[in-house]
Design a protein around this motif. Structure first.
Motif, PDB file in Angstrom:
ATOM      1  N   ASP A   1       0.822  -1.216   0.000  1.00  0.00           N
ATOM      2  CA  ASP A   1       0.000   0.000   0.000  1.00  0.00           C
ATOM      3  C   ASP A   1       0.850   1.257   0.000  1.00  0.00           C
ATOM      4  N   HIS A   2       2.184   1.108   0.044  1.00  0.00           N
ATOM      5  CA  HIS A   2       3.055   2.269   0.238  1.00  0.00           C
ATOM      6  C   HIS A   2       3.905   2.630  -0.971  1.00  0.00           C
ATOM      7  N   VAL A   3       4.185   1.675  -1.847  1.00  0.00           N
ATOM      8  CA  VAL A   3       5.100   1.936  -2.960  1.00  0.00           C
ATOM      9  C   VAL A   3       4.534   1.364  -4.254  1.00  0.00           C
ATOM     10  N   ARG A   4       5.138   1.773  -5.362  1.00  0.00           N
ATOM     11  CA  ARG A   4       4.851   1.157  -6.654  1.00  0.00           C
ATOM     12  C   ARG A   4       5.711  -0.099  -6.809  1.00  0.00           C
ATOM     13  N   PRO A   5       5.381  -0.971  -7.763  1.00  0.00           N
ATOM     14  CA  PRO A   5       6.192  -2.177  -7.958  1.00  0.00           C
ATOM     15  C   PRO A   5       7.666  -1.882  -8.199  1.00  0.00           C
ATOM     16  N   SER A   6       7.966  -0.822  -8.927  1.00  0.00           N
ATOM     17  CA  SER A   6       9.355  -0.486  -9.222  1.00  0.00           C
ATOM     18  C   SER A   6      10.119   0.002  -7.997  1.00  0.00           C
ATOM     19  N   GLN A   7       9.417   0.288  -6.898  1.00  0.00           N
ATOM     20  CA  GLN A   7      10.053   0.786  -5.674  1.00  0.00           C
ATOM     21  C   GLN A   7      10.137  -0.294  -4.596  1.00  0.00           C
ATOM     22  N   TRP A   8      10.236  -1.537  -5.028  1.00  0.00           N
ATOM     23  CA  TRP A   8      10.191  -2.660  -4.097  1.00  0.00           C
ATOM     24  C   TRP A   8      11.325  -2.625  -3.064  1.00  0.00           C
TER      25      TRP A   8
ATOM     26  N   SER B   1       4.579  -4.560   5.535  1.00  0.00           N
ATOM     27  CA  SER B   1       3.802  -5.780   5.306  1.00  0.00           C
ATOM     28  C   SER B   1       2.356  -5.374   5.055  1.00  0.00           C
ATOM     29  N   SER B   2       2.184  -4.580   3.999  1.00  0.00           N
ATOM     30  CA  SER B   2       0.861  -4.025   3.687  1.00  0.00           C
ATOM     31  C   SER B   2       0.309  -4.569   2.375  1.00  0.00           C
ATOM     32  N   GLY B   3       0.857  -5.701   1.907  1.00  0.00           N
ATOM     33  CA  GLY B   3       0.357  -6.295   0.675  1.00  0.00           C
ATOM     34  C   GLY B   3      -1.018  -6.911   0.864  1.00  0.00           C
ATOM     35  N   SER B   4      -1.698  -7.164  -0.251  1.00  0.00           N
ATOM     36  CA  SER B   4      -3.055  -7.702  -0.180  1.00  0.00           C
ATOM     37  C   SER B   4      -3.379  -8.520  -1.426  1.00  0.00           C
ATOM     38  N   LEU B   5      -4.441  -9.289  -1.320  1.00  0.00           N
ATOM     39  CA  LEU B   5      -4.912 -10.127  -2.423  1.00  0.00           C
ATOM     40  C   LEU B   5      -6.371  -9.787  -2.687  1.00  0.00           C
ATOM     41  N   TRP B   6      -6.707  -9.617  -3.980  1.00  0.00           N
ATOM     42  CA  TRP B   6      -8.032  -9.141  -4.361  1.00  0.00           C
ATOM     43  C   TRP B   6      -8.665 -10.053  -5.407  1.00  0.00           C
ATOM     44  N   GLU B   7     -10.001 -10.108  -5.356  1.00  0.00           N
ATOM     45  CA  GLU B   7     -10.794 -10.774  -6.377  1.00  0.00           C
ATOM     46  C   GLU B   7     -11.523  -9.715  -7.193  1.00  0.00           C
ATOM     47  N   VAL B   8     -11.397  -9.769  -8.514  1.00  0.00           N
ATOM     48  CA  VAL B   8     -12.070  -8.824  -9.402  1.00  0.00           C
ATOM     49  C   VAL B   8     -13.016  -9.601 -10.304  1.00  0.00           C
ATOM     50  N   ASP B   9     -14.281  -9.233 -10.318  1.00  0.00           N
ATOM     51  CA  ASP B   9     -15.244  -9.855 -11.214  1.00  0.00           C
ATOM     52  C   ASP B   9     -14.974  -9.392 -12.644  1.00  0.00           C
ATOM     53  N   VAL B  10     -14.747 -10.343 -13.538  1.00  0.00           N
ATOM     54  CA  VAL B  10     -14.341  -9.995 -14.907  1.00  0.00           C
ATOM     55  C   VAL B  10     -15.430  -9.213 -15.626  1.00  0.00           C
ATOM     56  N   LYS B  11     -16.699  -9.528 -15.399  1.00  0.00           N
ATOM     57  CA  LYS B  11     -17.797  -8.858 -16.107  1.00  0.00           C
ATOM     58  C   LYS B  11     -18.099  -7.482 -15.529  1.00  0.00           C
ATOM     59  N   SER B  12     -18.207  -7.397 -14.215  1.00  0.00           N
ATOM     60  CA  SER B  12     -18.627  -6.130 -13.609  1.00  0.00           C
ATOM     61  C   SER B  12     -17.459  -5.231 -13.206  1.00  0.00           C
ATOM     62  N   GLY B  13     -16.295  -5.820 -12.994  1.00  0.00           N
ATOM     63  CA  GLY B  13     -15.153  -5.039 -12.531  1.00  0.00           C
ATOM     64  C   GLY B  13     -15.163  -4.772 -11.035  1.00  0.00           C
ATOM     65  N   GLN B  14     -16.136  -5.322 -10.312  1.00  0.00           N
ATOM     66  CA  GLN B  14     -16.204  -5.104  -8.869  1.00  0.00           C
ATOM     67  C   GLN B  14     -15.065  -5.846  -8.158  1.00  0.00           C
ATOM     68  N   ARG B  15     -14.527  -5.200  -7.101  1.00  0.00           N
ATOM     69  CA  ARG B  15     -13.392  -5.752  -6.368  1.00  0.00           C
ATOM     70  C   ARG B  15     -13.835  -6.250  -5.000  1.00  0.00           C
ATOM     71  N   ARG B  16     -13.115  -7.298  -4.531  1.00  0.00           N
ATOM     72  CA  ARG B  16     -13.339  -7.791  -3.172  1.00  0.00           C
ATOM     73  C   ARG B  16     -11.992  -8.190  -2.586  1.00  0.00           C
ATOM     74  N   LYS B  17     -11.708  -7.672  -1.398  1.00  0.00           N
ATOM     75  CA  LYS B  17     -10.436  -7.989  -0.750  1.00  0.00           C
ATOM     76  C   LYS B  17     -10.524  -9.352  -0.091  1.00  0.00           C
ATOM     77  N   LEU B  18      -9.531 -10.217  -0.402  1.00  0.00           N
ATOM     78  CA  LEU B  18      -9.510 -11.560   0.152  1.00  0.00           C
ATOM     79  C   LEU B  18      -8.577 -11.691   1.346  1.00  0.00           C
ATOM     80  N   ALA B  19      -7.472 -10.962   1.331  1.00  0.00           N
ATOM     81  CA  ALA B  19      -6.492 -11.066   2.423  1.00  0.00           C
ATOM     82  C   ALA B  19      -5.631  -9.821   2.446  1.00  0.00           C
ATOM     83  N   GLY B  20      -5.151  -9.460   3.630  1.00  0.00           N
ATOM     84  CA  GLY B  20      -4.266  -8.306   3.790  1.00  0.00           C
ATOM     85  C   GLY B  20      -3.101  -8.661   4.697  1.00  0.00           C
ATOM     86  N   GLY B  21      -2.257  -7.679   4.972  1.00  0.00           N
ATOM     87  CA  GLY B  21      -1.120  -7.890   5.850  1.00  0.00           C
ATOM     88  C   GLY B  21      -0.034  -8.765   5.260  1.00  0.00           C
TER      89      GLY B  21
END
Length: 347
Positions: free
Chosen positions: A128-135, A144-164
């Motif tokens: 949540d703090h940097v861009r990929p190029s600033q790893w 340790s602010s990374g996360s995993l998301w589910e995106v519905d391909v048709k609607s584009g709606q997002r849902r957070k699956l895991a954080g930390g």
């Protein structure tokens, strides 16, 4: 370890240890001995599109073939690619934009990897703090602010699956067990997250290098690891005052931190007898960059590995895929894509 150890460590010091490269991860020269597929500027994000392998190079997506045609040019560096079963292309950009088909989806900060499954796109957001190029900055700040998301391909709606997550750098779908396998780079491990969402559970720990992207492979997975663990780096990570001074006063190119390619400056922090002898770079020397691809079985245990050692050419492997009995590896630090025979490494 007892509950008093953290207190006693303040007085007696703490040993810095790193897991050895041993067993199926024993060093070899398989990547350096492999076949060069193509030279490219910082190749990354290998995938298959319409039966042909593709990769990203900065802002372009190219096809591997006789013409190496440019398939798409983007407004920012490409940080992730995923291809659906119907050919739908998802592209993550360094500025946090997700291109899904003809739709732009915002809300991300650090898209590092993605995978399609069952009408959903699963997206790894590294931090949540940097861009990929600033790893490097994310590691040095011990985020340790990374996360995993589910995106519905048709609607584009997002849902957070895991954080930390400690820099989520890769994601693969384990459909049989209804879970996602996620690379947590800064914890040197792979974790499991249910497709329905929930906390991350460690499934492979104590890797000797920082894991990047993971892809399915012959009843298991192929895992790219982009830099080795290093005792000096691990020591610096335990010293917040020194680390803060280093980041404030020294150019980031010369931080005591992992790199994707061997430094060529006299300002580099690792030099002299520990690295070179009589002008020859020792293959077993301490190094901040390395090339490593590992194959894992269905239980996520290492089966074989392919290396470019400290004195090798193909470091900083951030992506690898398996195709028809061969493994393609993108050496982002070495500016080449390499082909090796699956099963040809140490096992």
């Amino acid at each position: 370890m007892s509950f008093l150890d953290p207190i006693l460590d303040l007085f007696r010091g703490k040993a810095v240890t790193i897991p050895p490269m041993d067993g199926a991860l024993r060093p070899n020269t398989a990547l350096d001995d492999g076949e060069v597929v193509t030279a490219a500027l910082a190749p990354d994000n290998l995938a298959m599109l319409n039966g042909a392998p593709i990769y990203s190079s900065h802002r372009e997506i190219r096809r591997i073939g006789h013409d190496h045609a440019v398939l798409e040019s983007c407004p920012a560096d490409v940080s992730a690619i995923a291809v659906g079963e119907d050919g739908t292309l998802a592209i993550g950009l360094d500025d946090g934009t997700l291109k899904l088909g003809g739709r732009l989806i915002g809300g991300f900060n650090c898209i590092t990897a993605a995978a399609f499954h069952g009408g959903k796109l699963y997206v790894a957001n590294g931090s949540d703090h940097v861009r990929p190029s600033q790893w490097v900055s994310d590691l040095m700040h011990r985020n340790s602010s990374g996360s995993l998301w589910e995106v519905d391909v048709k609607s584009g709606q997002r849902r957070k699956l895991a954080g930390g997550l400690a820099f989520a750098y890769g994601v693969a779908v384990d459909a049989a067990n209804q879970r996602l396998i996620v690379s947590e780079s800064w914890r040197h491990r792979l974790s499991s997250v249910p497709l329905s969402g929930g906390g991350a559970t460690e499934v492979l720990s104590r890797l000797p290098a920082y894991p990047a992207r993971i892809a399915p492979h012959a009843g298991g997975y192929v895992l790219a690891l982009f830099a080795p663990l290093n005792r000096l780096v691990e020591f610096v990570l335990q010293e917040p005052s020194y680390r803060a001074d280093m980041m404030r006063e020294i150019d980031s190119r010369y931080w005591i931190a992992p790199t994707l390619s061997p430094p060529d400056s006299f300002l580099e922090p690792l030099q002299n007898g520990g690295v070179r002898s009589m002008g020859v770079h020792k293959p077993w020397s301490p190094t901040r960059s390395y090339g490593l691809v590992a194959t894992l079985d269905a239980r996520l245990q290492p089966v074989s590995s392919y290396h470019s050692r400290a004195n090798g050419r193909f470091h900083g492997v951030t992506s690898a895929i398996a195709i028809d009995g061969v493994i393609l590896a993108a050496s982002k630090g070495g500016n080449h894509i390499i082909r090796v025979q699956a099963g040809g490494g140490v096992s």
